[in-house]
Design an enzyme around this catalytic site. Structure first.
Site: not given
Ligand code: PAF
Length: 304
Positions: A37, A42, A169, A205, A196, A40
């Protein structure tokens, strides 16, 4: 062209061949473990791995051991075809996408739940903050990561460096994985990419999609509180956690915790002793905003 490998021998053969054909005499393998899933956030991990390695590898595996809620696990999005497009765009060479049985052979009798008899057990670090409300979550993460790193490292020669990438994060996950690698002597360098954020400061998220415009405004209070504490730390002022907690609550978020912790141990810092902060520390925040639980974190300190 990205290759998708479903079994451990297939992945290890492909990796051994990639190392053999690499131009560098001491090639670096950059590995990004994911549960798929992909978004951005990742993308940043994949970019970092691609940029600093000769061979970029990712895994896509929804790890049942880290879900404390069976229905969350069942409903977790599985979209390998769409993920493969993003992985290809980021120049990933090899993708390990094992079945449940490939990762955890054997099942609990009478069910299809995996039943590994030996698992990683994380100490106190696994039961703090997020770990306090998600029993067994970090044990499950650590078990999967230990297995993935062993699987990827096995076909690499001694001269090949394995770098494994994780997001800042998930600060607790990152700290625990650093300890996992150190405590179990896993042959991987643990690397991290910064959070990010969107243009208003909200940490990206996949859960943000479920925020209404009103919830979005409340959600901004989380990063707002962390920024205010970071500013206090930079200016050598005492950190006013109660004040920032009150701001978050008055913005409509249901605050679970807002704490300043040691980045390596995750233990709460006693601010009466450390204010003004002389060392780098980490702020952690978690709150429910409308239908979603959000977490955020920021490094703080006199020079951050
Ligand atoms: O961060 C994740 O996506 C997962 O916790 C990880 C590291 C892939 C382990 O399953």
């Amino acid at each position: 062209m990205t290759q998708i490998l479903r079994t451990i021998p297939e992945l290890q053969d492909a990796l051994a061949a990639a190392v053999e054909h690499a131009e560098a005499s001491t090639p670096t393998v950059g590995f990004v473990p994911t549960m798929g899933a992909l978004h951005s956030g990742h993308g940043e991990l994949l970019r970092a791995a691609r940029e600093s390695a000769d061979i970029a590898v990712a895994s896509v595996f929804v790890n049942p051991l880290q879900f404390d809620d069976a229905s969350d696990y069942l409903h977790y999005p599985r979209q390998l075809e769409a993920d493969a497009v993003l992985l290809e765009e980021h120049g990933v060479d090899l993708v390990f996408a094992p079945s449940l049985d490939e990762m955890y052979p054997g099942e609990v009798e009478g069910s299809d739940a995996p039943d590994p008899q030996v698992r990683v057990s994380v100490g106190d670090m696994g039961r703090m903050w997020e770990g306090a409300s998600r029993a067994g979550h970090f044990d499950g993460v650590a078990t999967a990561v230990a297995k993935l790193l062993s699987i990827v490292a096995a076909p690499l020669g001694r001269r090949t460096v394995l770098q494994a990438w994780f997001g800042e994060k998930d600060a607790e996950q990152l700290a625990i994985i650093r300890r996992l690698a150190a405590d179990l002597n896993l042959p991987a360098e643990i690397r991290a990419v910064p959070i990010v954020r969107d243009e208003n400061g909200l940490a990206l998220s996949s859960r943000n999609q479920r925020l209404t415009p009103e919830h979005y405004q409340s959600a901004l209070s989380l990063s707002g509180a962390l920024r205010a504490l970071a500013e206090d730390a930079r200016r050598g002022r005492p950190l006013n956690i109660p004040l920032q907690s009150a701001h978050v609550r008055s913005a409509g978020a249901d605050l679970d915790y807002l704490v300043v912790v040691d980045p390596a141990t995750l233990k709460e810092l006693d601010l009466s002793e450390v204010a003004p902060l002389r060392h780098e520390a980490l702020t952690l925040i978690a709150a429910r905003v409308g239908p979603v639980r959000l977490i955020d974190t920021m490094r703080i300190g006199p020079t951050v």
